[in-house]
Motif scaffolding. Structure first.
Motif, PDB file in Angstrom:
ATOM      1  N   LEU A 187       0.836  -1.191   0.000  1.00 19.30           N
ATOM      2  CA  LEU A 187       0.000   0.000   0.000  1.00 19.30           C
ATOM      3  C   LEU A 187       0.876   1.248   0.000  1.00 19.30           C
ATOM      4  CD1 LEU A 187      -2.553  -0.896   2.843  1.00 19.30           C
ATOM      5  CD2 LEU A 187      -2.995  -1.021   0.391  1.00 19.30           C
ATOM      6  N   GLU A 188       0.400   2.280  -0.675  1.00 17.35           N
ATOM      7  CA  GLU A 188       1.024   3.589  -0.566  1.00 17.35           C
ATOM      8  C   GLU A 188      -0.088   4.641  -0.505  1.00 17.35           C
ATOM      9  OE1 GLU A 188       4.253   6.651  -2.622  1.00 17.35           O
ATOM     10  OE2 GLU A 188       4.018   4.602  -3.390  1.00 17.35           O
ATOM     11  N   ALA A 212      -2.750   3.607  -3.397  1.00 17.14           N
ATOM     12  CA  ALA A 212      -2.431   2.648  -4.443  1.00 17.14           C
ATOM     13  C   ALA A 212      -2.148   1.317  -3.756  1.00 17.14           C
ATOM     14  CB  ALA A 212      -1.222   3.107  -5.241  1.00 17.14           C
ATOM     15  N   PHE A 213      -2.642   0.210  -4.336  1.00 10.29           N
ATOM     16  CA  PHE A 213      -2.483  -1.073  -3.663  1.00 10.29           C
ATOM     17  C   PHE A 213      -2.178  -2.201  -4.646  1.00 10.29           C
ATOM     18  CE2 PHE A 213      -7.028  -0.442  -4.496  1.00 10.29           C
ATOM     19  CZ  PHE A 213      -7.374  -1.613  -5.179  1.00 10.29           C
ATOM     20  N   LYS A 214      -1.467  -3.192  -4.127  1.00 14.31           N
ATOM     21  CA  LYS A 214      -1.236  -4.470  -4.805  1.00 14.31           C
ATOM     22  C   LYS A 214      -1.532  -5.561  -3.784  1.00 14.31           C
ATOM     23  CE  LYS A 214       2.426  -2.849  -7.936  1.00 14.31           C
ATOM     24  NZ  LYS A 214       3.846  -3.042  -8.356  1.00 14.31           N
ATOM     25  N   ILE A 215      -2.405  -6.482  -4.128  1.00  9.60           N
ATOM     26  CA  ILE A 215      -2.828  -7.526  -3.189  1.00  9.60           C
ATOM     27  C   ILE A 215      -2.745  -8.876  -3.864  1.00  9.60           C
ATOM     28  CG2 ILE A 215      -4.737  -8.390  -1.771  1.00  9.60           C
ATOM     29  CD1 ILE A 215      -5.723  -5.521  -1.537  1.00  9.60           C
ATOM     30  N   GLY A 225      -4.726  -1.710  -7.783  1.00 11.13           N
ATOM     31  CA  GLY A 225      -5.715  -0.685  -8.061  1.00 11.13           C
ATOM     32  C   GLY A 225      -5.462   0.602  -7.303  1.00 11.13           C
ATOM     33  N   MET A 226      -6.514   1.433  -7.277  1.00  4.26           N
ATOM     34  CA  MET A 226      -6.425   2.750  -6.669  1.00  4.26           C
ATOM     35  C   MET A 226      -7.695   3.032  -5.879  1.00  4.26           C
ATOM     36  SD  MET A 226      -4.897   5.664  -6.146  1.00  4.26           S
ATOM     37  CE  MET A 226      -3.528   5.615  -7.323  1.00  4.26           C
ATOM     38  N   GLN A 227      -7.527   3.646  -4.714  1.00  3.54           N
ATOM     39  CA  GLN A 227      -8.653   4.037  -3.877  1.00  3.54           C
ATOM     40  C   GLN A 227      -8.537   5.524  -3.578  1.00  3.54           C
ATOM     41  OE1 GLN A 227      -8.896   2.900   0.437  1.00  3.54           O
ATOM     42  NE2 GLN A 227     -10.759   1.824  -0.234  1.00  3.54           N
ATOM     43  N   ASP A 230     -10.122  -1.546  -9.328  1.00  5.17           N
ATOM     44  CA  ASP A 230      -9.010  -2.506  -9.365  1.00  5.17           C
ATOM     45  C   ASP A 230      -8.758  -3.013 -10.775  1.00  5.17           C
ATOM     46  OD1 ASP A 230     -10.520  -4.833  -9.977  1.00  5.17           O
ATOM     47  OD2 ASP A 230     -10.920  -5.233  -7.864  1.00  5.17           O
ATOM     48  N   SER A 231      -7.631  -3.703 -10.925  1.00  9.04           N
ATOM     49  CA  SER A 231      -7.168  -4.150 -12.237  1.00  9.04           C
ATOM     50  C   SER A 231      -8.042  -5.242 -12.837  1.00  9.04           C
ATOM     51  CB  SER A 231      -5.724  -4.638 -12.123  1.00  9.04           C
ATOM     52  OG  SER A 231      -5.619  -5.666 -11.154  1.00  9.04           O
TER      53      SER A 231
END
Length: 296
Positions: A181-182, A195-198, A207-209, A226-227
């Motif tokens: 997460l950032e 911004a996240f990668k899970i 994706g992005m929140q 999300d992607s």
């Protein structure tokens, strides 16, 4: 007759220095004196010498307190205003840049420039100002100052500051999930972005929140994309030490998706995350166990 008339015109011109073509007096020395007075003002301000500051104003000057809107007249009242200011802001400093000086008359000038107020650990406050300077007993003194305060853009920081701890880079500390997460503020602190990668056992996406304050609903909301093509909208509610994030969105195939994310701050450098009540259309999906996420 013509010679006599010509003589009268010449005599008249010699006796009337105000005629067209007369050069204005050189006021460079006065301008230099005004600029020196401005420098003395900055020096006295940064020494927090209220009396010295007041002495640089004319005896019947009008001073407007920018914080309270109170208007006072005279050196004694001005000195009191600055004494109170320096007590309230003991580290306040000033920088002034005089851009121009225009003379209205030999004893009155209008000074234009910028003033910058500096306080440690805060953004500088910069304003454009106009000052009326008057010459009294050979000294140039301030008579009135008008500032053009720059419009402060609206911000929802106060409503979102409870989530400020999320700002930064984070990663998971769990065997069953990999999370990156950032989180950052947007300009004017009206939104937070994450911004996240899970990577889970059965899924992987990024994706992005965007998190913001809804002034109509008086609550925090978020929008997530999300992607995989899923997008959701959520409301945020704080209960005790947990945030409940109720999501409703659309899956890539058009079905409705719902879930509740539960987030709990453990300390400044860690928080837990859990997802429950997941649905995809009419299908009930398993919960995602609580995971610990730590600051990088």
């Amino acid at each position: 007759m013509r010679r006599a008339l010509l003589g009268m015109l010449v005599f008249a011109s010699l006796g009337t220095p105000q005629l067209i073509g007369q050069q204005p007096p050189d006021q460079s020395a006065d301008e230099a004196a005004i600029r020196r007075a401005a420098a003395s003002y900055v020096e006295a301000f940064n020494k927090h010498d209220a009396k010295a500051l007041a002495d640089l104003w004319s005896p019947d000057a009008v001073y407007l307190n920018r914080s309270t809107g109170e208007e006072v007249v005279g050196r004694a009242a001005i000195s009191e205003q600055f004494t109170n200011l320096f007590k309230e802001q003991p580290e306040l400093k000033l920088e002034v840049n005089v851009a121009s000086v225009q003379f209205v008359s030999p004893n009155v000038a209008v000074e234009h420039g910028t003033a910058k107020f500096l306080t440690p650990n805060e953004e500088p406050e910069e304003i454009d100002y106009s000052a009326v300077d008057v010459k009294r007993d050979g000294n140039w003194l301030l008579d009135r100052v008008t500032d053009k305060t720059k419009e402060v853009p609206p911000s929802h920081y106060e409503q979102l500051k409870a989530l400020e701890w999320m700002v930064g880079k984070w990663t998971s500390d769990a065997d069953n999930a990999e999370v990156e997460l950032e989180c950052n503020w947007t300009k004017n602190q009206n939104f937070l972005t994450r911004a996240f990668k899970i990577s889970l056992e059965d899924d992987s996406f990024s994706g992005m929140q965007i998190i913001g304050w809804d002034p109509a609903a008086k609550g925090i909301r978020s929008w997530t994309f999300d992607s995989n093509g899923t997008f959701t909208e959520a409301t945020w509610e704080r209960k005790g030490d947990r945030w409940f994030i109720r999501n409703r969105g659309t899956l890539p195939d058009g079905r409705t998706a719902t879930m509740i994310n539960m987030m709990k701050q453990v300390d400044e450098n860690s928080f837990t995350w859990q997802t429950i009540e997941r649905t995809a259309g009419d299908e009930l999906l398993p919960n995602i166990d609580e995971i610990l996420i730590v600051r990088q």
